[in-house]
Design a protein around this motif. Structure first.
Motif, PDB file in Angstrom:
ATOM      1  N   ARG A 152       0.864  -1.186   0.000  1.00 21.77           N
ATOM      2  CA  ARG A 152       0.000   0.000   0.000  1.00 21.77           C
ATOM      3  C   ARG A 152       0.901   1.236   0.000  1.00 21.77           C
ATOM      4  O   ARG A 152       1.733   1.396   0.891  1.00 21.77           O
ATOM      5  CB  ARG A 152      -0.919  -0.025   1.213  1.00 21.77           C
ATOM      6  CG  ARG A 152      -1.899  -1.204   1.199  1.00 21.77           C
ATOM      7  CD  ARG A 152      -2.500  -1.439   2.555  1.00 21.77           C
ATOM      8  NE  ARG A 152      -1.470  -1.726   3.562  1.00 21.77           N
ATOM      9  CZ  ARG A 152      -1.719  -1.805   4.865  1.00 21.77           C
ATOM     10  NH1 ARG A 152      -2.929  -1.617   5.346  1.00 21.77           N
ATOM     11  NH2 ARG A 152      -0.731  -2.061   5.712  1.00 21.77           N
ATOM     12  N   PHE A 153       0.704   2.093  -0.980  1.00 24.39           N
ATOM     13  CA  PHE A 153       1.651   3.164  -1.272  1.00 24.39           C
ATOM     14  C   PHE A 153       0.974   4.522  -1.201  1.00 24.39           C
ATOM     15  O   PHE A 153      -0.184   4.678  -1.610  1.00 24.39           O
ATOM     16  CB  PHE A 153       2.212   2.936  -2.676  1.00 24.39           C
ATOM     17  CG  PHE A 153       3.424   3.763  -3.016  1.00 24.39           C
ATOM     18  CD1 PHE A 153       4.663   3.474  -2.476  1.00 24.39           C
ATOM     19  CD2 PHE A 153       3.324   4.836  -3.888  1.00 24.39           C
ATOM     20  CE1 PHE A 153       5.785   4.223  -2.797  1.00 24.39           C
ATOM     21  CE2 PHE A 153       4.431   5.598  -4.225  1.00 24.39           C
ATOM     22  CZ  PHE A 153       5.665   5.291  -3.667  1.00 24.39           C
ATOM     23  N   GLY A 154       1.707   5.521  -0.690  1.00 15.67           N
ATOM     24  CA  GLY A 154       1.147   6.862  -0.578  1.00 15.67           C
ATOM     25  C   GLY A 154       2.153   7.931  -0.938  1.00 15.67           C
ATOM     26  O   GLY A 154       3.349   7.664  -1.088  1.00 15.67           O
ATOM     27  N   ASP A 173      -4.019   4.239  -9.493  1.00 16.40           N
ATOM     28  CA  ASP A 173      -5.072   3.783  -8.584  1.00 16.40           C
ATOM     29  C   ASP A 173      -4.544   3.013  -7.380  1.00 16.40           C
ATOM     30  O   ASP A 173      -5.316   2.633  -6.494  1.00 16.40           O
ATOM     31  CB  ASP A 173      -6.122   2.959  -9.334  1.00 16.40           C
ATOM     32  CG  ASP A 173      -5.550   1.709 -10.004  1.00 16.40           C
ATOM     33  OD1 ASP A 173      -4.355   1.413  -9.789  1.00 16.40           O
ATOM     34  OD2 ASP A 173      -6.302   1.038 -10.743  1.00 16.40           O
ATOM     35  N   ARG A 174      -3.212   2.808  -7.334  1.00 20.91           N
ATOM     36  CA  ARG A 174      -2.616   2.154  -6.166  1.00 20.91           C
ATOM     37  C   ARG A 174      -1.922   3.152  -5.242  1.00 20.91           C
ATOM     38  O   ARG A 174      -1.283   2.758  -4.265  1.00 20.91           O
ATOM     39  CB  ARG A 174      -1.611   1.095  -6.616  1.00 20.91           C
ATOM     40  CG  ARG A 174      -2.258  -0.203  -7.134  1.00 20.91           C
ATOM     41  CD  ARG A 174      -1.205  -1.229  -7.453  1.00 20.91           C
ATOM     42  NE  ARG A 174      -0.269  -1.395  -6.348  1.00 20.91           N
ATOM     43  CZ  ARG A 174       0.986  -1.848  -6.492  1.00 20.91           C
ATOM     44  NH1 ARG A 174       1.437  -2.158  -7.697  1.00 20.91           N
ATOM     45  NH2 ARG A 174       1.770  -1.972  -5.452  1.00 20.91           N
ATOM     46  N   ILE A 175      -2.033   4.445  -5.560  1.00 19.25           N
ATOM     47  CA  ILE A 175      -1.364   5.467  -4.762  1.00 19.25           C
ATOM     48  C   ILE A 175      -2.397   6.270  -3.984  1.00 19.25           C
ATOM     49  O   ILE A 175      -3.306   6.875  -4.569  1.00 19.25           O
ATOM     50  CB  ILE A 175      -0.532   6.414  -5.648  1.00 19.25           C
ATOM     51  CG1 ILE A 175       0.500   5.624  -6.456  1.00 19.25           C
ATOM     52  CG2 ILE A 175       0.153   7.471  -4.787  1.00 19.25           C
ATOM     53  CD1 ILE A 175       1.290   6.467  -7.429  1.00 19.25           C
ATOM     54  N   LEU A 176      -2.280   6.250  -2.670  1.00 14.94           N
ATOM     55  CA  LEU A 176      -3.148   7.058  -1.824  1.00 14.94           C
ATOM     56  C   LEU A 176      -2.548   8.461  -1.743  1.00 14.94           C
ATOM     57  O   LEU A 176      -1.428   8.643  -1.248  1.00 14.94           O
ATOM     58  CB  LEU A 176      -3.241   6.451  -0.421  1.00 14.94           C
ATOM     59  CG  LEU A 176      -4.089   7.238   0.596  1.00 14.94           C
ATOM     60  CD1 LEU A 176      -5.546   7.300   0.143  1.00 14.94           C
ATOM     61  CD2 LEU A 176      -3.980   6.599   1.993  1.00 14.94           C
ATOM     62  N   LEU A 177      -3.270   9.448  -2.236  1.00 14.32           N
ATOM     63  CA  LEU A 177      -2.780  10.824  -2.236  1.00 14.32           C
ATOM     64  C   LEU A 177      -3.139  11.494  -0.923  1.00 14.32           C
ATOM     65  O   LEU A 177      -4.301  11.491  -0.501  1.00 14.32           O
ATOM     66  CB  LEU A 177      -3.376  11.598  -3.413  1.00 14.32           C
ATOM     67  CG  LEU A 177      -3.028  11.044  -4.798  1.00 14.32           C
ATOM     68  CD1 LEU A 177      -3.702  11.871  -5.892  1.00 14.32           C
ATOM     69  CD2 LEU A 177      -1.518  11.025  -5.007  1.00 14.32           C
ATOM     70  N   LEU A 178      -2.140  12.085  -0.287  1.00 10.93           N
ATOM     71  CA  LEU A 178      -2.306  12.663   1.039  1.00 10.93           C
ATOM     72  C   LEU A 178      -1.994  14.155   1.027  1.00 10.93           C
ATOM     73  O   LEU A 178      -1.253  14.641   0.166  1.00 10.93           O
ATOM     74  CB  LEU A 178      -1.411  11.920   2.036  1.00 10.93           C
ATOM     75  CG  LEU A 178      -1.809  10.433   2.184  1.00 10.93           C
ATOM     76  CD1 LEU A 178      -0.615   9.577   2.524  1.00 10.93           C
ATOM     77  CD2 LEU A 178      -2.892  10.292   3.235  1.00 10.93           C
TER      78      LEU A 178
END
Length: 294
Positions: A152-154, A173-178
């Motif tokens: 899980r990548f951010g 779609d595998r990157i959680l943007l913070l």
């Protein structure tokens, strides 16, 4: 600020500098520079750790200020006045002659090469990963993340690090943007992500907080986005006005000496930078700026 010639005192200092720094700066004994008046120079910083910042007691620290002191101090510049300027006003302040140089982690970019002249780079700031202590998933590259959908990548929303991760093959779609690095740290600690991509300087600064450094670490070694055989990085340097090329050349000579004798490492280590962040000697401002180098 009116044009002034160098004082007799400074001219003598510059003449002696060819011995202190090397024969390569002998031609800098006279200059059309407007920057130094009797051994003084005014330098802009943007008050951000670790680049250039003012301490609570009024003193100034940072990679840029320390490099300016170390290099120009060798040739007799006794007084360096540091002025805090908003980041987006650094180059305008330089061009308007409010300041004589920018020493605050300014990266060499094509757009900036058209506006100002740069010293050769000192630091190469690439991407880095924050992971849990021990790096339990053994993540050492964007490729590791791309090939393992379980990771899980951010990363920061709109950051260049996220753009690099996508270019290296990690699906959007595998990157959680913070929102910011604080949100990213919270996401890792809460188990929402396994790794967060940031600039190396951000990771270094973040881990200085004991509440973070005791629980997270930087994934090392790490390979980010590679283009033309080299990892993509931002090259930090000192910026000068175009008419101050001889002053820039003088600085470059001193920088080269520090690289040769290894003293530059002491400056970097003070702020958490190591061999990974040292700009390669074959990467010059001329190479980065290309046709816009002056």
């Amino acid at each position: 600020m009116t044009i002034q010639v160098w004082s007799k005192r400074l001219a003598l200092v510059l003449a002696a500098a060819s011995t202190l720094i090397g024969g390569s700066i002998a031609q800098a004994q006279s200059s059309d520079s407007q920057a130094i008046h009797g051994g003084d120079i005014t330098v802009g910083i943007h008050n951000q750790v670790p680049w250039g910042y003012r301490n609570a007691d009024g003193s100034v620290s940072g990679v840029g200020p320390d490099m300016i002191r170390a290099v120009l101090g060798q040739v007799g510049v006794k007084k360096i006045n540091f002025v805090v300027v908003d980041f987006d006003a650094l180059i305008p302040s330089l061009l308007s002659k409010r300041i004589d140089a920018v020493a605050s982690g300014l990266a060499i970019t094509p757009t900036r090469c058209k506006q100002v002249i740069f010293s050769n780079p000192d630091l190469a700031i690439g991407d880095a990963l924050l992971v849990k202590k021990g790096n339990p998933l053994n993540i050492h590259s964007y490729a590791d993340v791309a090939k393992n959908p379980a990771i899980r990548f951010g990363g920061g929303r709109g950051s260049s690090a996220v753009e690099h991760a996508i270019a290296a093959g990690i699906p959007k779609d595998r990157i959680l943007l913070l929102k910011d690095v604080e949100s990213s740290v919270g996401a890792i600690l809460a188990g929402r992500i396994d790794a967060d991509t940031e600039s190396a300087s951000t990771v270094i600064s973040t881990l200085k907080d004991p509440n973070v450094g005791n629980r997270l670490e930087r994934a090392t070694p790490f390979t980010g986005l590679v283009k033309n055989g080299q990892q993509v990085a931002n090259y930090a340097a000192i910026a000068f006005r175009t008419e101050d090329s001889k002053l820039r050349d003088l600085y470059n000579a001193g920088l080269a000496k520090m690289k040769d004798d290894g003293s530059i490492k002491k400056v970097f280590e003070k702020y958490g930078f190591g061999e990974t962040e040292m700009a390669p000697t074959d990467v010059t401002a001329k190479a980065v700026c290309g046709a816009d180098y002056r």
